[in-house]
Write an enzyme that holds these catalytic residues in place. Structure first.
Site, PDB file in Angstrom:
ATOM      1  N   GLY A   1       0.826  -1.200   0.000  1.00 44.83           N
ATOM      2  CA  GLY A   1       0.000   0.000   0.000  1.00 44.83           C
ATOM      3  C   GLY A   1       0.860   1.250   0.000  1.00 44.83           C
ATOM      4  O   GLY A   1       1.884   1.319   0.675  1.00 44.83           O
TER       5      GLY A   1
ATOM      6  N   GLY B   1      -0.866   4.379   0.046  1.00 47.61           N
ATOM      7  CA  GLY B   1      -1.801   5.455   0.389  1.00 47.61           C
ATOM      8  C   GLY B   1      -1.251   6.259   1.559  1.00 47.61           C
ATOM      9  O   GLY B   1      -0.062   6.194   1.865  1.00 47.61           O
TER      10      GLY B   1
ATOM     11  N   ARG C   1     -23.171  11.186  10.223  1.00 45.05           N
ATOM     12  CA  ARG C   1     -23.427  10.510   8.949  1.00 45.05           C
ATOM     13  C   ARG C   1     -24.477   9.418   9.026  1.00 45.05           C
ATOM     14  O   ARG C   1     -25.347   9.315   8.172  1.00 45.05           O
ATOM     15  CB  ARG C   1     -22.134   9.882   8.448  1.00 45.05           C
ATOM     16  CG  ARG C   1     -21.139  10.918   8.089  1.00 45.05           C
ATOM     17  CD  ARG C   1     -19.854  10.303   7.630  1.00 45.05           C
ATOM     18  NE  ARG C   1     -19.013  11.399   7.156  1.00 45.05           N
ATOM     19  CZ  ARG C   1     -17.770  11.255   6.744  1.00 45.05           C
ATOM     20  NH1 ARG C   1     -17.205  10.074   6.757  1.00 45.05           N
ATOM     21  NH2 ARG C   1     -17.099  12.280   6.325  1.00 45.05           N
TER      22      ARG C   1
ATOM     23  N   LEU D   1      -8.100  10.404   7.370  1.00 41.56           N
ATOM     24  CA  LEU D   1      -6.800  10.899   6.914  1.00 41.56           C
ATOM     25  C   LEU D   1      -5.873  11.023   8.112  1.00 41.56           C
ATOM     26  O   LEU D   1      -4.708  10.647   8.077  1.00 41.56           O
ATOM     27  CB  LEU D   1      -6.973  12.249   6.221  1.00 41.56           C
ATOM     28  CG  LEU D   1      -7.925  12.241   5.018  1.00 41.56           C
ATOM     29  CD1 LEU D   1      -7.996  13.625   4.377  1.00 41.56           C
ATOM     30  CD2 LEU D   1      -7.468  11.231   3.971  1.00 41.56           C
TER      31      LEU D   1
END
Ligand code: FAD
Ligand code: FES
Lengths: 637, 267
Positions: free
Chosen positions: A40, A42, A330, A441
């Site tokens: 990964g 990211g 949410r 993040l």
């Protein structure tokens, strides 16, 4: 199996500091003798690779895109949280910690969350130093906004491209280490198996997506930063390539999978238009700061939005939650949208949509301000739908967005397989049953820059690893396993495309294990998924060969894993007889339709252990203790 | 609507390919261009023909993975748009669409519409960063950055590295890409200490990768999906020339023996 989360004791503010002091260190001269595999590139994998290389380790970084800069983190729009309190509005590490534990509906580990809030400060400093062009005030100070229902302004952002800029920061740090010879990159390479020797993670088996070459790689430790598994649902806001294969194959090698049913549905995505739909596009949550959500009062009202007078509109979030209004979390916003559409009051051709209206905001603040705040999002909306949100309200509908579940890890981010670390969205650690906006993040970068680089040293310094090579039988067996799966997929030569199976599986999961779940529905899905999987293995059609770029073959391997994972998601949802965060079981709700937790029986992380094909996995429970933030019923009224 | 596609098909490892004609029927105007190709591919697979290979990932215009020429224009006819964001409502029933991969010496074709863009990574590796190791940063507000500068840095930093600029340039130059990164970092006080070396190293790497020379044609700016201004090329030239006068010696001779392609670490 006894799950030891290795949570340090003592006052929560001191735990990480003390723990860091107690971690063993690797002698600087010895670091270059260690090889670490990071899968990964990211925010999690990229930041970890760069930092480990800076420390002196030899890093091997794998990813399936052609460049590390394209990892899915690039798509994050809204921002990143940090408890800097630059706005002097009463924020603090403790408040970010408190909000995250509460937002996660009391299903996360307090110690991890506290550490995350603490580290959030360093992340911003690091990113600024790397040249991340965060938004600024006229005086030159960093700007903030409030995001996702937070009552303080702690979100840092770079226009609507925060993920892009943070990832480019990590990517550039990574490329600096590539140039220094400390990181070797393996682009367009997919991890297809984990190799465990003497109970420890010692390497991986990969397929080169261009040449098809299957190869083993040996290392002293393996780190997975492979992102979330939302694509199991077919339609999601994730990039098309995002997948669960790396963590799923690690699960099948003995790593426990925690809380698979904790999936997050994002309330503001552009609705589906047709069967060909390939993904769903997120409209940043920040839009809810100024947009008002409504539907017609009457069922089946097909008038254009502008023709429906004010008195005939239902601003249902403002009505039901007067203090939070359109800024409820949410899960609450999503569920309400679904309920309204199920009542027959949805808008748009399909009836699966609600309005997000900026008319009042434009009237109050002027078009210019709205343009400045959301210009790029409005453009994106117009380009996708052909409608102009400055004049007609946007239509939005919830979509699968993020997965809080993932491989179980302890406080050191190590899975139940020694030497296998899991970071970023791929692990289950910090967000409980619901993640707050702008916190993924933060977590990815906290794990990669500031946690893993310390904790992995403790493992390496304290473990005597035997020398091993790719000729070890465990590598041979894993390679054979990978070849077998590939060949099997190519041999079926049935009649249906991979996508058609994936779409069908996705619909099942969305229908029965999406926004709201029932025991009955889950049992139905648990009966259906194995049937569909069987069909898949009998009737899928994958053309082309294994020794070349073969995108259908890549997809087929991932979908095969989704079938198995999909079953685990449903099983987990069925076993958790309560509602919490994103997991809403219709049987468990308060009189006014809010999620009803059962702390007595379900205050645990559910960690599943693989038992072999066709055998039900075993559930292990990590009990969650709340010493600081006492569980209460969330209320946003 | 119905459209006729003429798609570049090239087998892997083959030096040559050819245009193949496909009919895309019952295309909805709400489809994205890539969704239209998905549907064509599904039909091809059902017929037992190999689907068209194309790169894509985010499908929302930010990862830079997608990209090909449509009727000779990189990313197609709508300005400021990647092919994944391009919708079929911009085309008409009966249109003929010619779809080809990026063509540039530095971007060899792998298969069909998929090309190798790793040269871009090597340009960044040569110096497209600020050398700051994790843990050594001062407080985020320690150095104020004027809003105007931050905004201009962001304008340049918006580059997604898709390669359209190279594909559109008659010289196949990578000046817009390289200039964008140089400008992003040059605008910020944090980027100042390495500014001269960065420009030198990145520009020299760009040349080694067989990209052509910029002759200020401006096609790059016209097709850039993020509408990055050609001004960044001026800044790159400025920084490069300045650095060549004042700082050239050390970095140029020490780690860039002329003519030898850099391995750059990518496999
Ligand atoms: C549209 C969108 C907007 C978002 N906005 C925000 C936001 O505003 N704020 C916020 O905090 N969060 C946001 N999120 C969530 C956040 O972006 C992600 O959770 C986070 O970026 C994940 O980072 P990661 O490093 O864990 O994984 P990723 O960025 O997904 O990276 C995964 C990496 O693993 C590699 N990989 C995967 N599988 C394999 C394999 N088998 N073999 C080899 N390599 C593999 C990939 O190539 C890639 O490099 C958003 C998410 C989406 C979808
Ligand atoms: S697929 Fe990511 S930019 Fe087009």
């Amino acid at each position: 199996m006894e799950l030891d989360a290795k949570i340090p004791s003592g006052p929560i503010e001191k735990r990480w500091e003390r723990h860091r002091f107690n971690l063993k260190l690797v002698n600087p001269a010895n670091k270059r003798k260690y090889n670490i595999i990071v899968v990964g590139s990211g925010l999690a994998g990229g930041s970890a690779s760069a930092t480990l290389a800076e420390l002196g380790y030899n890093v091997h970084c794998f990813f399936f895109q052609d460049s590390p800069r394209r990892a899915h983190s690039i798509a994050a729009q809204g921002g990143i949280n940090a408890a800097k309190n630059y706005q002097n509005d009463g924020d603090s590490i403790y408040r970010l910690f408190f909000d995250t534990v509460k937002g996660g509906d009391f299903r996360s580990r307090e110690s991890n969350v506290y550490r995350l809030a603490e580290i959030s400060l360093n992340i911003i400093d690091q990113c600024v130093a790397q040249g991340v062009p965060f938004a600024r005030e006229y005086g030159g100070a960093l700007a903030n906004r409030s995001f996702g229902g937070a009552q303080v302004s702690r979100t840092f952002y770079a226009r609507g491209q925060t993920g892009q800029q943070l990832l480019l920061g990590a990517y550039q740090a990574l490329m600096r280490q590539v140039e220094a010879g400390k990181v070797k990159l393996y682009p367009r390479t997919e991890m297809l198996d984990l190799v465990v020797i003497d109970g420890r993670a010692r390497g991986i088996v990969t397929r080169n997506l261009i040449t098809g070459e299957i190869r083993s790689h040996v290392a002293d430790a393996v780190v997975l930063g492979t992102g979330g598994y939302g694509n199991a649902y077919y339609l999601s806001t994730n990039a098309k390539g995002s997948n669960a294969t790396a963590i799923w194959r690690a699960y099948k090698r003995g790593a426990l999978f925690a809380n698979p049913c904790f999936t997050q549905i994002h309330p503001t995505c552009i609705p589906v238009t047709g069967e060909y739909q390939s993904k769903l596009t997120l409209m940043s949550e920040s839009l809810r700061n100024d947009g008002r959500i409504w539907v017609p009062l009457k069922k089946g009202d097909k008038r254009a939005a502008n023709e429906i007078p004010h008195e005939e509109r239902d601003y249902y979030l403002e009505r039901r939650y007067p203090s939070f209004g359109n800024l409820v979390p949410r899960d609450v916003a999503s569920r309400n949208a679904k309920a309204i559409c199920d009542e027959g009051r949805g808008v748009g051709e399909s009836g699966f949509g609600v309005y997000l209206d900026f008319a009042d905001a434009i009237h109050r603040l002027g078009r210019h301000t709205i343009e400045e705040r959301y210009g790029n999002l409005f453009d994106m909306y117009r380009s996708i739908t052909g409608e102009d949100p400055y004049n007609t309200p946007m239509r939005i509908y919830p979509a699968i967005h993020y997965t809080m579940g993932g491989l179980w890890v302890d406080y050191n981010l190590m899975s139940t397989i020694p030497g296998l670390y899991v970071i970023g969205e791929a692990n289950f650690s910090d967000h409980g049953a619901n993640r707050l906006g702008a916190s993924a993040l933060m977590q990815g970068l906290a794990d990669g820059y500031f946690v893993l680089p310390y904790t992995i040293g403790d493992y390496l310094a304290g473990t005597k690893l035997d020398k091993t090579g790719t000729d070890h039988p465990a590598f041979q067996e894993a390679e054979a396993n990978v070849r077998c799966i590939t060949d099997r997929l190519l041999k079926v030569n049935g009649t249906r495309t991979v996508d058609s199976f994936h779409r069908e599986l996705g619909k099942l999961l969305w229908e029965y294990c999406g926004m709201s779940r029932t025991a009955e529905g889950l049992k139905y899905a648990l009966g259906k998924i194995p049937e569909l999987r069987e069909q898949f293995w009998k009737d899928v059609k994958v053309l082309g060969g294994s020794k070349e770029l073969n995108q259908s073959l890549e997809k087929a391997g991932r979908v095969a894993d989704y079938f198995e994972l999909g079953e685990l998601i449903c099983l987990d949802a069925l076993t958790r007889n309560e509602s919490c965060g994103g997991h809403f079981r219709e049987e468990y709700q308060t009189a006014d339709g809010e999620a009803l937790r059962n702390d007595e029986d379900y205050s645990y992380a559910a960690a599943w252990q693989y038992q072999g094909e066709g055998v039900e996995p075993v559930l292990h429970k990590e009990r969650l203790e709340f010493e600081y933030v006492h569980p209460s019923q969330r209320s946003y009224k | 609507m119905n459209v006729t596609l003429h798609v570049w098909r090239q087998k892997q490892g083959a030096g040559k390919g050819r245009m193949v004609r496909y009919e895309a029927r019952n295309v909805s105007e709400d489809m994205s261009f890539l969704e239209m190709l998905d549907v064509v591919n599904e039909e091809l697979i059902e017929k037992g023909e190999e689907p068209i290979a194309f790169d894509h990932d985010c499908r929302e215009g930010i990862c830079g993975m997608c990209g090909f020429m449509i009727n000779g224009v990189a990313h197609g006819p709508v300005p400021g748009t990647t092919v994944c964001e391009l919708h079929m409502r911009h085309f008409k029933d009966g249109d003929d669409l010619y779809i080809e991969p990026w063509r540039a010496r530095a971007f060899p074709v792998i298969k069909d519409l998929v090309v190798n863009r790793s040269a871009f990574d090597r340009i960044i590796a040569a110096g497209g960063y600020i050398s700051v190791s994790t843990g050594s940063a001062p407080d985020g507000n320690a150095i104020p950055v004027p809003k105007e500068k931050a905004e201009r840095a962001m304008d340049a930093a918006a580059c997604i590295g898709c390669g359209a600029c190279v594909a559109a340039c008659p010289n196949a130059a990578a000046a817009l890409f390289t200039g964008a990164k140089i400008t992003h970092l040059a605008m910020l006080p944090q980027g100042a200490p390495e500014r001269p070396q960065r420009a030198l190293k990145m520009v020299l790497q760009m040349k080694e990768e067989m990209f052509g020379h910029c002759t200020n044609i401006g096609e790059c700016e016209a097709v850039c999906p993020k509408q990055i201004s050609i001004e960044v090329i001026a800044r790159m030239n400025h920084d490069f020339i300045r650095a060549s006068w004042s700082e050239r010696e050390a970095p140029y001779r020490a780690d860039q023996p002329a003519g030898e392609p850099s391995a750059g670490g990518c496999q």
